[in-house]
Design an enzyme around this catalytic site. Sequence first.
Site, PDB file in Angstrom:
ATOM      1  N   LEU A  90       7.297  20.044   7.313  1.00  0.00           N
ATOM      2  CA  LEU A  90       8.567  19.502   6.576  1.00  0.00           C
ATOM      3  C   LEU A  90       8.140  19.555   5.245  1.00  0.00           C
ATOM      4  CD1 LEU A  90       9.731  16.549   8.939  1.00  0.00           C
ATOM      5  CD2 LEU A  90      10.631  18.800   9.004  1.00  0.00           C
TER       6      LEU A  90
ATOM      7  N   ARG B 252      -0.661  14.992  12.751  1.00  0.00           N
ATOM      8  CA  ARG B 252      -0.130  14.667  11.527  1.00  0.00           C
ATOM      9  C   ARG B 252       0.383  15.785  10.850  1.00  0.00           C
ATOM     10  NH1 ARG B 252      -1.058   8.989  10.399  1.00  0.00           N
ATOM     11  NH2 ARG B 252       0.521   9.191   8.648  1.00  0.00           N
TER      12      ARG B 252
ATOM     13  N   ASP C  80       4.835   0.821  12.032  1.00  0.00           N
ATOM     14  CA  ASP C  80       3.640   0.029  11.473  1.00  0.00           C
ATOM     15  C   ASP C  80       3.553  -1.289  12.118  1.00  0.00           C
ATOM     16  OD1 ASP C  80       2.700   2.255  10.367  1.00  0.00           O
ATOM     17  OD2 ASP C  80       3.242   1.484   8.257  1.00  0.00           O
TER      18      ASP C  80
ATOM     19  N   CYS D 158      -5.097  12.752  12.801  1.00  0.00           N
ATOM     20  CA  CYS D 158      -5.784  11.313  12.634  1.00  0.00           C
ATOM     21  C   CYS D 158      -5.637  10.600  13.795  1.00  0.00           C
ATOM     22  CB  CYS D 158      -5.075  10.859  11.353  1.00  0.00           C
ATOM     23  SG  CYS D 158      -3.591   9.996  11.986  1.00  0.00           S
TER      24      CYS D 158
ATOM     25  N   ILE E 174       2.408  18.839   8.362  1.00  0.00           N
ATOM     26  CA  ILE E 174       3.053  18.617   7.131  1.00  0.00           C
ATOM     27  C   ILE E 174       4.100  19.833   7.119  1.00  0.00           C
ATOM     28  CG2 ILE E 174       1.467  17.178   5.952  1.00  0.00           C
ATOM     29  CD1 ILE E 174       0.286  19.919   4.972  1.00  0.00           C
TER      30      ILE E 174
ATOM     31  N   LYS F  24       0.784  -1.047   0.053  1.00  0.00           N
ATOM     32  CA  LYS F  24      -0.099   0.072  -0.141  1.00  0.00           C
ATOM     33  C   LYS F  24       1.023   1.264  -0.136  1.00  0.00           C
ATOM     34  CE  LYS F  24      -1.559   1.655   4.019  1.00  0.00           C
ATOM     35  NZ  LYS F  24      -1.333   2.911   4.353  1.00  0.00           N
ATOM     36  N   ASN F  25       1.665   1.181   0.858  1.00  0.00           N
ATOM     37  CA  ASN F  25       2.595   2.445   0.984  1.00  0.00           C
ATOM     38  C   ASN F  25       3.557   2.777  -0.114  1.00  0.00           C
ATOM     39  OD1 ASN F  25       1.343   3.048   3.492  1.00  0.00           O
ATOM     40  ND2 ASN F  25       2.993   2.480   4.743  1.00  0.00           N
TER      41      ASN F  25
ATOM     42  N   ARG G 123      -8.246  -0.840   4.797  1.00  0.00           N
ATOM     43  CA  ARG G 123      -7.411   0.393   4.039  1.00  0.00           C
ATOM     44  C   ARG G 123      -5.906  -0.169   4.013  1.00  0.00           C
ATOM     45  NH1 ARG G 123      -5.922   4.112   8.130  1.00  0.00           N
ATOM     46  NH2 ARG G 123      -4.516   4.609   6.185  1.00  0.00           N
TER      47      ARG G 123
HETATM   48  C1  UD1 Z   1       4.292   6.871   6.297  1.00  0.00           C
HETATM   49  C2  UD1 Z   1       3.484   5.399   6.175  1.00  0.00           C
HETATM   50  C3  UD1 Z   1       2.997   5.230   7.371  1.00  0.00           C
HETATM   51  C4  UD1 Z   1       4.288   5.006   8.587  1.00  0.00           C
HETATM   52  C5  UD1 Z   1       5.051   6.093   8.577  1.00  0.00           C
HETATM   53  C6  UD1 Z   1       6.197   5.861   9.376  1.00  0.00           C
HETATM   54  C7  UD1 Z   1       2.532   5.804   3.989  1.00  0.00           C
HETATM   55  C8  UD1 Z   1       1.383   6.264   3.307  1.00  0.00           C
HETATM   56  N1  UD1 Z   1       2.539   5.948   5.098  1.00  0.00           N
HETATM   57  O1  UD1 Z   1       3.420   7.872   6.934  1.00  0.00           O
HETATM   58  O2  UD1 Z   1       2.314   4.058   7.362  1.00  0.00           O
HETATM   59  O3  UD1 Z   1       3.562   4.779   9.773  1.00  0.00           O
HETATM   60  O4  UD1 Z   1       5.345   6.660   7.060  1.00  0.00           O
HETATM   61  O5  UD1 Z   1       7.040   5.033   8.742  1.00  0.00           O
HETATM   62  O6  UD1 Z   1       3.483   5.898   3.466  1.00  0.00           O
HETATM   63  N2  UD1 Z   1       6.278  14.700  10.776  1.00  0.00           N
HETATM   64  C9  UD1 Z   1       6.265  15.970  11.114  1.00  0.00           C
HETATM   65  N3  UD1 Z   1       6.093  16.875  10.013  1.00  0.00           N
HETATM   66  C10 UD1 Z   1       5.869  16.723   8.604  1.00  0.00           C
HETATM   67  C11 UD1 Z   1       5.968  15.264   8.552  1.00  0.00           C
HETATM   68  C12 UD1 Z   1       6.140  14.304   9.654  1.00  0.00           C
HETATM   69  O7  UD1 Z   1       6.470  16.376  12.263  1.00  0.00           O
HETATM   70  O8  UD1 Z   1       5.856  17.339   8.034  1.00  0.00           O
HETATM   71  C13 UD1 Z   1       6.287  13.591  11.885  1.00  0.00           C
HETATM   72  C14 UD1 Z   1       5.082  12.930  11.882  1.00  0.00           C
HETATM   73  O9  UD1 Z   1       4.094  13.646  12.721  1.00  0.00           O
HETATM   74  C15 UD1 Z   1       5.275  11.733  12.730  1.00  0.00           C
HETATM   75  C16 UD1 Z   1       6.776  11.170  12.222  1.00  0.00           C
HETATM   76  O10 UD1 Z   1       7.380  12.657  11.540  1.00  0.00           O
HETATM   77  O11 UD1 Z   1       5.606  11.830  13.909  1.00  0.00           O
HETATM   78  C17 UD1 Z   1       6.850  10.243  11.015  1.00  0.00           C
HETATM   79  O12 UD1 Z   1       6.054  10.582   9.899  1.00  0.00           O
HETATM   80  P1  UD1 Z   1       6.275  10.321   8.239  1.00  0.00           P
HETATM   81  O13 UD1 Z   1       7.597   9.584   8.193  1.00  0.00           O
HETATM   82  O14 UD1 Z   1       5.926  11.583   7.607  1.00  0.00           O
HETATM   83  O15 UD1 Z   1       5.079   9.381   8.150  1.00  0.00           O
HETATM   84  P2  UD1 Z   1       3.989   9.293   6.902  1.00  0.00           P
HETATM   85  O16 UD1 Z   1       4.670   9.774   5.672  1.00  0.00           O
HETATM   86  O17 UD1 Z   1       2.782  10.328   7.325  1.00  0.00           O
END
Ligand code: UD1
Length: 417
Positions: free
Chosen positions: A125, A121, A306, A116, A123, A22-23, A398
């Site tokens: 970064l 969550r 995960d 979520c 964004i 999925k990812n 999902r």
């Molecule tokens: C992806 C995966 C999810 C997995 C996660 C970590 C997909 C669709 N989902 O989620 O299954 O659990 O990686 O391996 O691929 N963060 C910030 N600012 C940002 C972005 C992230 O603070 O702009 C923090 C998040 O809140 C979290 C951590 O960084 O605490 C990890 O997030 P991230 O690696 O971005 O996970 P996702 O890409 O959302």
Amino acid sequence: MQKFVIQGGRRLEGDIVVQGAKNSALPILAAAFLCKGESVLENCPKLSDVYAACRILSSVGCRCEMQGHTVIVRAEPSGKAAIPESLMQEMRSSIIFLGAMLGRLGTCTLGYPGGCELGPRPIDLHLEALRRMGVQIREENGILMCTTPRGLHGARVHLQFPSVGATENILLAAVLAKGDTIISNAAREPEILDLARYLQHCGAKIEGAGSSTIRVQGVKQLTGCTYRIMPDRIVTATWLACAAITGGALQLLHTDAASLEGILDVLEQMNCQCSRDVSSLCINAGKPLKAVRYLKTMPYPGFPTDAQAIVMAVLCKAGGTSVIEETIFENRFRHVDALVRMGADIHVAGRVAVVHGVKQLCGAQVSATDLRGGAALLTAGLGAEGETVLTEISHIDRGYDSPETVLRSVGAKIERR
Ligand code: UD1
């Protein structure tokens, strides 16, 4: 509303062909938007998140067709560069379309993804990196309006945390941007490498994907191709956990053993016998399970967040005390209450869970609160005595392609009602 009814305590035995990831499928579907012509994506799992990604592509004028496990995308953007709010709400990962839309159209309007079930969550970064690449971002009432008045250009981007989604978004924006982009402290997850490989097949110039420094040289155009999505390592981990908790023996086929070392190491510490080949894995869990002293979730190649809930379900039945620290997401112990209802002995303090192994779990009526937490309860139900009724299984759909069919094929007694 659908539910799983599981009669636990049956030893799982046999072969499972592992579904596509999925990812990996989600960012690759977004990447297909960048390409002229047709992309044929094989081994796409049939999941509600994949259907949501297809609906996003259709909403911006692409043709997206699913034939079995193959998705055919013909990206003919209508010029409309807005992701409908309802689709943003349906799937947080829809943020991944931002980089692709900016790359192809130079503009994108989308709802702010918000929190979520795993906690906030952010964004930041993603947005900070895109700003460095020439994107102007305005936020009004939770809607982000992103434009590139002077075009999208390459940049040096250092991520303060190796975020998977941010790395993917930057990559998607960079492949068609003017000039070079260097991402340092990039996420190293295998799904990033899979995305980069697809983009390379389409004509992108990318070096270093899978390592901490990724270099992208922007090109003028990408052309769709045929590509096979990598196997899902978290689904593989789930089936390994189901074998472990039932004292079973499974052979997992079409999987990527190399990306599972962090999980296999933990299963071996738990007294399971694992053997790996390039594309298959065997687990034999005949011996009594042992606790794992300390387990900490980390970005790849560390132990994946995960798989935390799923492995915790197994540790509930492992002799001794296991300590699990969750470092990636704030709110990722929501499955604990349900496991306790099933007889587990778990104490949570902040980001640490202490699991004292019990002799037996017992079936109960429990609800999935999130995708992997739901998979953990499914795992626990298979290893419990008696009947487990698991509700809110839309969370599980999902990420798992018909899990009841897969589990029944190796001896589980599980029904979707
Ligand atoms: C992806 C995966 C999810 C997995 C996660 C970590 C997909 C669709 N989902 O989620 O299954 O659990 O990686 O391996 O691929 N963060 C910030 N600012 C940002 C972005 C992230 O603070 O702009 C923090 C998040 O809140 C979290 C951590 O960084 O605490 C990890 O997030 P991230 O690696 O971005 O996970 P996702 O890409 O959302």
